[in-house]
Design an enzyme around this catalytic site. Structure first.
Site, PDB file in Angstrom:
ATOM      1  CB  CYS A   1     -10.251 -45.928   4.152  1.00 19.24           C
ATOM      2  SG  CYS A   1     -10.867 -47.459   4.833  1.00 19.24           S
ATOM      3  CE1 TYR A   2      -3.268 -50.865   2.925  1.00 22.15           C
ATOM      4  CE2 TYR A   2      -2.758 -49.027   1.449  1.00 22.15           C
ATOM      5  CZ  TYR A   2      -2.387 -50.222   2.072  1.00 22.15           C
ATOM      6  OH  TYR A   2      -1.145 -50.746   1.836  1.00 22.15           O
TER       7      TYR A   2
ATOM      8  CD  GLU B   1     -14.199 -41.983  -0.978  1.00 24.02           C
ATOM      9  OE1 GLU B   1     -13.968 -41.184  -0.055  1.00 24.02           O
ATOM     10  OE2 GLU B   1     -13.739 -43.138  -0.990  1.00 24.02           O
TER      11      GLU B   1
ATOM     12  N   GLY C   1      -8.509 -48.898   0.142  1.00 25.56           N
ATOM     13  CA  GLY C   1      -8.177 -50.097  -0.617  1.00 25.56           C
ATOM     14  C   GLY C   1      -8.589 -51.323   0.163  1.00 25.56           C
TER      15      GLY C   1
ATOM     16  CB  THR D   1     -18.684 -37.767 -32.310  1.00 27.08           C
ATOM     17  OG1 THR D   1     -19.315 -38.875 -32.942  1.00 27.08           O
ATOM     18  CG2 THR D   1     -19.104 -36.483 -32.990  1.00 27.08           C
TER      19      THR D   1
ATOM     20  CE  LYS E   1     -20.321 -42.377 -22.985  1.00 26.22           C
ATOM     21  NZ  LYS E   1     -19.700 -43.279 -23.970  1.00 26.22           N
TER      22      LYS E   1
ATOM     23  CB  SER F   1     -18.534 -45.626 -34.012  1.00 24.21           C
ATOM     24  OG  SER F   1     -18.686 -44.850 -32.829  1.00 24.21           O
ATOM     25  N   GLY F   2     -19.715 -42.592 -34.830  1.00 19.40           N
ATOM     26  CA  GLY F   2     -20.901 -41.769 -34.608  1.00 19.40           C
ATOM     27  C   GLY F   2     -21.295 -41.749 -33.136  1.00 19.40           C
ATOM     28  N   GLY F   3     -20.647 -42.582 -32.325  1.00 18.99           N
ATOM     29  CA  GLY F   3     -20.870 -42.545 -30.880  1.00 18.99           C
ATOM     30  C   GLY F   3     -20.217 -41.301 -30.305  1.00 18.99           C
ATOM     31  CB  VAL F   4     -20.852 -39.306 -27.213  1.00 17.41           C
ATOM     32  CG1 VAL F   4     -20.709 -40.377 -26.170  1.00 17.41           C
ATOM     33  CG2 VAL F   4     -20.384 -37.978 -26.659  1.00 17.41           C
ATOM     34  CG  ASP F   5     -16.838 -42.326 -25.809  1.00 14.60           C
ATOM     35  OD1 ASP F   5     -17.482 -41.407 -25.268  1.00 14.60           O
ATOM     36  OD2 ASP F   5     -16.826 -43.484 -25.374  1.00 14.60           O
TER      37      ASP F   5
ATOM     38  CG  HIS G   1     -14.720 -44.621   2.169  1.00 18.40           C
ATOM     39  ND1 HIS G   1     -13.725 -44.816   1.241  1.00 18.40           N
ATOM     40  CD2 HIS G   1     -14.647 -45.667   3.021  1.00 18.40           C
ATOM     41  CE1 HIS G   1     -13.084 -45.936   1.498  1.00 18.40           C
ATOM     42  NE2 HIS G   1     -13.621 -46.481   2.583  1.00 18.40           N
TER      43      HIS G   1
END
Ligand code: XMP
Length: 510
Positions: free
Chosen positions: A79-80, A168, A52, A226, A366, A220-224, A166
């Site tokens: 780290c923090y 990650e 952080g 749908t 996503k 909307s037809g967007g992936v999310d 880090h």
């Protein structure tokens, strides 16, 4: 599962991504959400305390209840997070105004489960100011760098591990192995987080939450939206009504294609509402971008509410909210009262709809949503669709929106997308589309002088749309697109390629 306590590091979502890549479920929670009772109920196999921006000496530095160290749960402090653990357990952290930032060689000093199978020295990536000057009782130093004597430390008996760097980030070359050692050797996690299991458990959860009640969802037809719709449909079938609003600002044959894939192939119960006249009439003569956006947003809400009211007995609103929105809406530094801000998506639906939310994707990133879509057999062209803005072509026809100008843009856009797909760039770029400019210029075609519109092509690479760069597409691909657009689209005699990054530009032009 693993609980990641978010102390505000920019890398937190990356830690979560890494953990899930190992098929281990994890959750990211702000310190004020992760209370002792919450953790006891969650029963994580391990806790990761993130990095952080604060010093533990800052007045409002984020904290968690020190009793988490008495729960017998393994802890990895990064780290923090390491400094917080060390100072809480009786060690000392030395204040410093100087930051150590960048690559460092980590020399492994003691055998340690986190470093199992990793050769010393190994490159790691540092970003810290304060550093540890004394370890708490029970801890031993396990790794050092030139500038940081306690770059890694461990209390193996209590299964507490600290890394000042880090693990990650990609720059820590063996970071993945270190995280894997923590998950599997120290915490004993199982690789149960698979898309097959996610589908099963999400369906069960939706069934339990919704029962035999009805759900409406703005599709909307967007992936999310749908993937959310297909998941809810699998759980409750025809009790889900999807509402698809055609605003007249969609791309070439888009509605027909969506009708075919969503209704015919996926058997969703969808109400297609043709509101294009209403949108286009309201937009007549409007050229200011903000005014366009507001108009389109408001009409969408009106139309959606009208249609939703016709679905008798609907008690739930389904939404395709994703995990990054949820994480970002938690406050790391705030009090309990301002923890959750609203995170409505879908162009902002009103809060007063009095519907309970069903958000089956709210713990997914996503790429996991795409994997889930594939797992459920959603066709490739839906799963891999590039993002498309809510206000549609309304913000890509610059200046005044007319039916004729929309049609010109649609044709040019279809050619761009077709060629981009053919050349294998559709999945490689974040977005690729056409913008119709409000200027005309002089040209010559055959022996004739022309005076027609200019189309701009925008293609960008990006990870999250927060920043973006213009895509370095091959010149012969650009040449092919330009030739086709100018030859095939009546009303266009010039094409330009947008070479602006974001920032300072935005992805959309309005
Ligand atoms: P900008 O233009 O701000 O766009 O760089 C960032 C990303 O967001 C999309 N976008 C929208 N999406 N409603 C949406 O659902 C909107 O009003 C909207 N405006 C921009 C844009 O396509 C890009 O992916």
């Amino acid at each position: 599962m693993i609980l990641i306590i978010d102390f505000g590091s920019q890398f937190n979502q990356l830690i979560a991504r890494r953990v899930r890549e190992f098929n281990v479920y994890c959750q990211v929670d702000a310190p004020n959400v992760a209370t002792l009772d919450y953790i006891k109920e969650l029963k994580p196999e391990g806790i990761i305390l993130s990095g952080g921006p604060c010093s533990i000496y800052d007045e409002n530095s984020p904290q968690v209840d020190s009793a988490i160290f008495d729960l017998g749960i393994p802890v990895l402090g990064i780290c923090y997070g390491m400094q917080f653990m060390v100072s809480t357990l009786g060690g000392e952290v030395k204040r410093s105004d100087k930051r150590e930032y960048g690559f460092a060689e980590l020399a492994i000093k003691e055998p340690c489960r986190i470093f199992e199978g990793i050769e010393s020295p190994t490159q790691c990536w540092m970003s810290h100011g304060d550093s540890i000057s004394k370890l708490p009782e029970g801890f031993m130093p396990t790794g050092t760098t030139d500038n940081t004597p306690f770059a890694a430390a461990a209390d193996p008996a209590r299964k507490f591990y600290g890394l000042q760097f880090h693990p990650e980030v990609e720059h820590s070359l063996k970071g993945r192995e270190m995280l894997s050692n923590f998950l599997f050797d120290v915490c004993g996690c199982q690789r149960t987080w698979t898309m097959e299991n996610v589908v099963k458990s999400s369906i069960e959860e939706i069934k339990t939450t919704v029962g035999d009640k009805k759900v409406i969802l703005g599709l909307s037809g967007g992936v999310d939206s749908t993937v959310a719709a297909v998941l809810i449909h699998k759980a409750i079938g025809r009790n889900l009504t999807c509402i698809f609003v055609d605003n007249g600002l969609m791309r070439l044959n888009e509605r027909e294609k969506l009708e075919e894939s969503l209704t015919d192939k996926l058997d969703l119960n969808i109400k297609f509402v043709d509101a294009s006249e209403r949108f286009l009439t309201a937009l007549d003569g409007v050229s200011d971008p903000e005014q366009k956006r507001k108009l389109i947003g408001n009409i969408f809400i009106d139309v959606f509410e009208d249609e939703a009211a016709k679905v008798e007995g609907a008690e739930f609103l389904g939404q395709g909210t994703l995990y990054p929105d949820v994480i970002e809406s938690q406050s790391v530094f705030g009090g309990a009262s301002d923890v959750i801000k609203s995170h409505h998506n879908v162009g902002g639906l009103p809060e007063d709809m009095k519907l309970k939310l069903v958000e089956p994707l709210k713990y997914l990133f996503k790429d996991e949503v795409r994997a889930l879509g594939e797992e459920m057999g959603i066709p490739d062209d839906l799963v891999w669709r590039q993002p498309f803005p809510g206000p549609g072509l309304g913000i890509r026809v610059l200046g005044e929106i007319t039916k004729r100008r929309l049609d010109i843009l649609r044709e040019a856009d279809a050619i761009i997308v077709e060629e981009i797909k053919k050349a294998g760039f559709y999945k490689k770029v974040w977005q690729s589309f056409a913008v119709l400019l409000p200027i005309k210029s002089v040209g010559v075609m055959g022996d004739q002088r022309t005076y027609d519109y200019t189309v701009a092509m925008r293609a960008v690479t990006s990870k999250d749309a927060m920043t973006a760069d213009w895509a370095r597409l091959p010149h012969d691909l650009l040449a092919r697109i330009s030739n086709r657009v100018i030859n095939e689209v009546n009303g266009v005699n010039r094409m330009v390629y947008d070479i602006t990054s974001k920032p300072p530009g935005t992805i959309e032009w309005e």
